[in-house]
Write a protein that holds these residues in place. Sequence first.
Motif, PDB file in Angstrom:
ATOM      1  N   PRO A 260       0.836  -1.277  -0.043  1.00  0.00           N
ATOM      2  CA  PRO A 260      -0.391   0.286   0.079  1.00  0.00           C
ATOM      3  C   PRO A 260       1.015   1.414   0.191  1.00  0.00           C
ATOM      4  O   PRO A 260       2.112   1.335   0.589  1.00  0.00           O
ATOM      5  CB  PRO A 260      -0.541   0.164   1.085  1.00  0.00           C
ATOM      6  CG  PRO A 260       0.115  -1.244   2.198  1.00  0.00           C
ATOM      7  CD  PRO A 260       0.727  -1.858   1.540  1.00  0.00           C
ATOM      8  N   VAL A 261       0.789   2.231  -1.026  1.00  0.00           N
ATOM      9  CA  VAL A 261       1.159   3.738  -0.566  1.00  0.00           C
ATOM     10  C   VAL A 261       0.301   4.482  -0.871  1.00  0.00           C
ATOM     11  O   VAL A 261      -0.694   4.347  -1.741  1.00  0.00           O
ATOM     12  CB  VAL A 261       1.734   3.882  -2.128  1.00  0.00           C
ATOM     13  CG1 VAL A 261       2.642   4.887  -2.181  1.00  0.00           C
ATOM     14  CG2 VAL A 261       3.123   2.489  -2.625  1.00  0.00           C
ATOM     15  N   TYR A 262       0.345   5.072   0.190  1.00  0.00           N
ATOM     16  CA  TYR A 262       0.047   6.565  -0.383  1.00  0.00           C
ATOM     17  C   TYR A 262       0.224   7.941  -0.916  1.00  0.00           C
ATOM     18  O   TYR A 262       0.133   8.926  -0.887  1.00  0.00           O
ATOM     19  CB  TYR A 262      -0.216   7.017   1.523  1.00  0.00           C
ATOM     20  CG  TYR A 262      -0.979   6.199   2.445  1.00  0.00           C
ATOM     21  CD1 TYR A 262      -2.484   6.265   2.918  1.00  0.00           C
ATOM     22  CD2 TYR A 262      -0.811   5.582   3.139  1.00  0.00           C
ATOM     23  CE1 TYR A 262      -2.723   4.974   4.176  1.00  0.00           C
ATOM     24  CE2 TYR A 262      -0.724   4.488   3.635  1.00  0.00           C
ATOM     25  CZ  TYR A 262      -1.682   4.539   4.350  1.00  0.00           C
ATOM     26  OH  TYR A 262      -2.362   3.189   5.565  1.00  0.00           O
ATOM     27  N   VAL A 263      -0.562   7.176  -2.743  1.00  0.00           N
ATOM     28  CA  VAL A 263       0.348   8.134  -2.768  1.00  0.00           C
ATOM     29  C   VAL A 263      -0.579   9.800  -3.104  1.00  0.00           C
ATOM     30  O   VAL A 263      -0.269  11.034  -3.385  1.00  0.00           O
ATOM     31  CB  VAL A 263      -0.472   7.324  -4.944  1.00  0.00           C
ATOM     32  CG1 VAL A 263       0.009   8.562  -5.652  1.00  0.00           C
ATOM     33  CG2 VAL A 263       0.432   6.626  -4.937  1.00  0.00           C
ATOM     34  N   PHE A 264      -1.730   9.828  -2.125  1.00  0.00           N
ATOM     35  CA  PHE A 264      -2.849  11.099  -2.723  1.00  0.00           C
ATOM     36  C   PHE A 264      -2.264  12.312  -1.171  1.00  0.00           C
ATOM     37  O   PHE A 264      -2.443  12.874  -1.605  1.00  0.00           O
ATOM     38  CB  PHE A 264      -4.125  10.777  -2.536  1.00  0.00           C
ATOM     39  CG  PHE A 264      -5.227   9.827  -3.537  1.00  0.00           C
ATOM     40  CD1 PHE A 264      -4.650  10.332  -4.646  1.00  0.00           C
ATOM     41  CD2 PHE A 264      -5.408   8.365  -3.164  1.00  0.00           C
ATOM     42  CE1 PHE A 264      -5.611   9.481  -6.063  1.00  0.00           C
ATOM     43  CE2 PHE A 264      -6.272   7.633  -3.721  1.00  0.00           C
ATOM     44  CZ  PHE A 264      -6.477   8.305  -5.697  1.00  0.00           C
ATOM     45  N   GLN A 265      -1.716  11.144  -0.503  1.00  0.00           N
ATOM     46  CA  GLN A 265      -1.226  11.923   0.796  1.00  0.00           C
ATOM     47  C   GLN A 265       0.234  12.586  -0.124  1.00  0.00           C
ATOM     48  O   GLN A 265       0.274  13.577   0.471  1.00  0.00           O
ATOM     49  CB  GLN A 265      -1.141  11.573   1.714  1.00  0.00           C
ATOM     50  CG  GLN A 265      -0.585  11.871   2.974  1.00  0.00           C
ATOM     51  CD  GLN A 265      -1.035  11.232   4.484  1.00  0.00           C
ATOM     52  OE1 GLN A 265      -0.541   9.424   3.882  1.00  0.00           O
ATOM     53  NE2 GLN A 265      -0.680  11.983   5.266  1.00  0.00           N
ATOM     54  N   ILE A 266       1.237  12.441  -0.832  1.00  0.00           N
ATOM     55  CA  ILE A 266       2.349  12.598  -0.262  1.00  0.00           C
ATOM     56  C   ILE A 266       2.191  13.566  -2.006  1.00  0.00           C
ATOM     57  O   ILE A 266       3.227  13.924  -1.996  1.00  0.00           O
ATOM     58  CB  ILE A 266       3.320  11.235  -1.382  1.00  0.00           C
ATOM     59  CG1 ILE A 266       3.155  10.268  -0.259  1.00  0.00           C
ATOM     60  CG2 ILE A 266       4.989  11.689  -1.947  1.00  0.00           C
ATOM     61  CD1 ILE A 266       3.420   8.752  -0.206  1.00  0.00           C
ATOM     62  N   LEU A 267       1.628  12.939  -3.189  1.00  0.00           N
ATOM     63  CA  LEU A 267       1.265  14.072  -4.848  1.00  0.00           C
ATOM     64  C   LEU A 267       0.301  14.603  -4.562  1.00  0.00           C
ATOM     65  O   LEU A 267       0.178  14.304  -6.022  1.00  0.00           O
ATOM     66  CB  LEU A 267       1.804  12.935  -5.658  1.00  0.00           C
ATOM     67  CG  LEU A 267       2.982  12.148  -5.800  1.00  0.00           C
ATOM     68  CD1 LEU A 267       3.962  11.192  -6.540  1.00  0.00           C
ATOM     69  CD2 LEU A 267       4.660  13.303  -4.933  1.00  0.00           C
TER      70      LEU A 267
END
Length: 552
Positions: A260-267
């Motif tokens: 799981p990668v929190y893409v929305f939080q990071i970018l």
Amino acid sequence: MAPEKESNGLDNYTFALEGRFCDLPDTEKEPASSTDEYSNKLAYCVTDVPPWYLCIILGIQHCLTAFGGIIAIPLILSQGLCLQHDGLTQSHLISTIFLVSGVCTLLQVVFGIRLPILQGGTFTLLAPSMALLSMPEWTCPAWTQNASLVNTSSTDFIEVWQSRMRALQGSIIVGSLFQVLVGFSGLIGLFMRFIGPLTIAPTISLIGLSLFDSAGSSAGNHWGISAMTTALIILFSQYLRHIPVPFPAYNKDKRLHTSPVYVFQILPVLLGITLSWTICYILTVYNVLPAEPDKYGYLARTDLKGDVMSQAPWLVFPYPGQWGRPTVSLAGVIGILAGVISSMIESVGDYHACARLSGAPPPPKHAINRGIGIEGIGCLLAGAWGTGNGTTSYSENVGALGITKVGSRMVIVASGVLMVVMGIFGKVGAIFTTIPSPVIGGMFMVMFGVISAAGVSNLQYADMNSSRNIFIFGFSMFTGLVIPNWILKNPKAISTELDQVLQVLLTTSMFVGGFFGFILDNTVPGIALCYCSDLQRPGDELIIRFRCVDAG
């Protein structure tokens, strides 16, 4: 102000390039702090060296996290430099600021504060720069505002924008010398004794508020596109930030699996801009957006600067003095000094936050002095190279450390190298100049709002039940808006050389608000601020003791 915590020798681990900070020994006298508890959760600490591929991946992430602020500065400056219709020069400015940001990041991580903190352009210098360029002698000629009349290769046009850039360069170079002096002499500690939340809050808040015109002008070119961009950034950063996206991963234990990668939080900014940019491209291809320059929505098209990509060279090599010999004016230097002081205050807070999130002990005085001094050298390099701006620590990337749980400074070294590479490849800067103006305006709406709110958040350290503090903050904010607005509407009221200095200062909102906040906070008697002086947890209870400091 908060008392200094004894280091017990732990600062030698962090700032002497030795040791592993996740494994710092607990002292007998003090229980494990929240910093120690947090550091145990880190995947990699400050001195750890992750695998090379992880350094590259996370380094790219840090570059993308900072790219919004980095590219926003040359795009805003282009308005004051009369470069709205010269996409090729804009791309060169973007390449230059990427290169300098990368070099300054490497200097800071290796020789400066030695924490995983990224350097980039600063909005604190943008405000006085725009104030300088708004003076009558630097007002853009009317013909530079008309795309059909601008010949970007003519000597007249080149001299118009380069003369303004050289004026900024000289002021930034001289102003950065002051930051170098303050940093390496240790005077930053003396300054911080007199600068509290009631000075910092209006100063930072007015940076964002003073840029409302740039945001409105860009967003107003097509409110539908800009509103969509703003909505997407808000959606990603606020509503979807805790939703992980499964990405394929591989290791020896789990083999091929999803992580799981929190893409929305990071970018969130990158995703919002990219999606809006793509939609604008589709609308341009199918001629949904008007093709006539005089019609509303024309500036939302993506083919307005299509020739920039073909004209931009693959490789560019920015160098000091590329725009000519810098010029110095007293008005410009004084204005830049106000921005430099604000930048130093902001960076000290970033150092402490970065140390906490990377599993390092609080930075000692000598490390903070070194960090501020290196930032001054970074501003000196930025002025020499001609970015039209300086450099400072990026709070966004400090926050990214808490998301990734990777506090290794080698990741930031990789980010610095990547930014240098991006600065050398001219096509990279050219790509960013093709972003439609309304998309940029939508980004500004969010970015400048967050900057304003970040300034207000400093009031959490002040007693806002005090009528004294309410008065100081309210008066500082209001004067920071009223006085610059009046000066801009009455530019002829100030005409002498000394008055030009006053004009730059009085049209810089953050200086006016910060000045009144500083004077009043240090002269009006009363309670200035309260801070947590002791925190204990006997059993299941949490006991917090506050101490309040008198002012005046």
